[in-house]
Design an enzyme around this catalytic site. Structure first.
Site, PDB file in Angstrom:
ATOM      1  CG  ASP A   1      -1.951   7.493   0.899  1.00 19.12           C
ATOM      2  OD1 ASP A   1      -1.002   8.263   0.718  1.00 19.12           O
ATOM      3  OD2 ASP A   1      -2.942   7.430   0.143  1.00 19.12           O
TER       4      ASP A   1
ATOM      5  CG  ASP B   1      -1.933   1.061   1.230  1.00 23.76           C
ATOM      6  OD1 ASP B   1      -2.398   1.437   0.131  1.00 23.76           O
ATOM      7  OD2 ASP B   1      -2.279   1.565   2.311  1.00 23.76           O
TER       8      ASP B   1
ATOM      9  CG  ASP C   1      -2.080   1.931   6.619  1.00 30.62           C
ATOM     10  OD1 ASP C   1      -2.487   1.522   5.512  1.00 30.62           O
ATOM     11  OD2 ASP C   1      -2.427   3.019   7.114  1.00 30.62           O
TER      12      ASP C   1
END
Length: 259
Positions: A15, A13, A209
């Protein structure tokens, strides 16, 4: 049991893993350089369908992160890849920005408001009520409803903004038609990414995250999953989910030492 050292291909990922509010997360630049220097196959994934890979590469460069455009995989690209494999006419009414329209053009689609096979909705800076009304009428007329990603809000300097999922919900309410959503947490996005780099699930990892998108989709795609705590998920929150990542690290800086 697989470990990070067994991994040959990496999906990550963006961000919360590599950048946070346009600032690089510690270890991100080093990790990307290590992958490039060792010729590892990798893709940086994002549900944001606004930008083309070239645009994203340039934006990441401003944050000090070098990611070649061929190493970026967006929900727009995944959507175009999915639709290119479907039977029937390659025509679509599109609500979205250059990232989505470019991807669909390159997949052989013609953009039209006249009897399209699909209504495809992605992220845009300005949702037009006229375009949404058009989408509702086309879907009621038989067009298939496709959405790039399910995110209901997006960030801005002033606070959260309504995003693709929220606008798609309005169209669903008006048509009673549920869309097919391609982006995370649909593991379809991961499978298309792996096809792009000729990766196998047994030797591929997903770094994220978020437990409810990155980790669950990676798990369902059969990948090694690595949760980093540099984004939205805390160590305590992991316990609230009925599944677990393969490994947890504070940030990607911890991963660099293992590669």
């Amino acid at each position: 049991m697989r470990t990070a050292r067994d991994i040959e291909c990496w999906l990550t990922d963006m961000d919360g893993v590599l950048v946070h509010e346009n600032q690089p997360i510690p270890g991100a630049a080093e990790l990307l350089k290590r992958w490039v220097d060792t010729s590892r196959r990798f893709l940086v994934l994002t549900n944001n369908s606004i930008y083309t890979p070239r645009d994203l590469s340039a934006r990441l460069a401003l944050s000090g992160l070098v990611v070649p455009e061929e190493n970026l995989w967006t929900s727009a690209l995944a959507t175009a890849d999915f639709l290119a494999g479907q039977r029937g006419e390659k025509t679509a009414f599109v609500i979205g920005e250059a990232g989505l329209t470019t991807a669909l053009h390159e997949a052989g689609f013609v953009m039209t408001e006249t009897d399209p096979a699909y209504v495809v909705m992605g992220e845009t800076r300005n949702y037009s009520f006229e375009a949404i009304t058009k989408a509702v009428r086309l879907i009621n007329g038989g067009a298939r409803f496709i959405v790039t990603n399910p995110d209901t809000t997006g960030p801005s300097a002033e606070g959260p903004l309504p995003a693709t999922g929220a606008v798609a919900a309005m169209v669903t309410a008006a048509t009673n038609r549920q869309p097919y959503v391609v982006g995370k947490p649909n593991p379809m996005m991961f499978r298309s990414a792996m096809n792009r780099i000729e990766a196998h699930s047994e030797t591929t990892a997903m770094i994220g995250d978020r437990m409810d998108t990155d980790i669950v989709a990676g798990m369902e795609a059969g990948l090694f999953t690595l949760l980093v705590l540099s984004g939205v998920t805390s160590r305590e929150e992991i316990e609230t989910f009925p599944y677990r990542p393969s490994q947890v690290m504070e940030s990607v800086a911890d991963l660099v030492a293992l590669l």
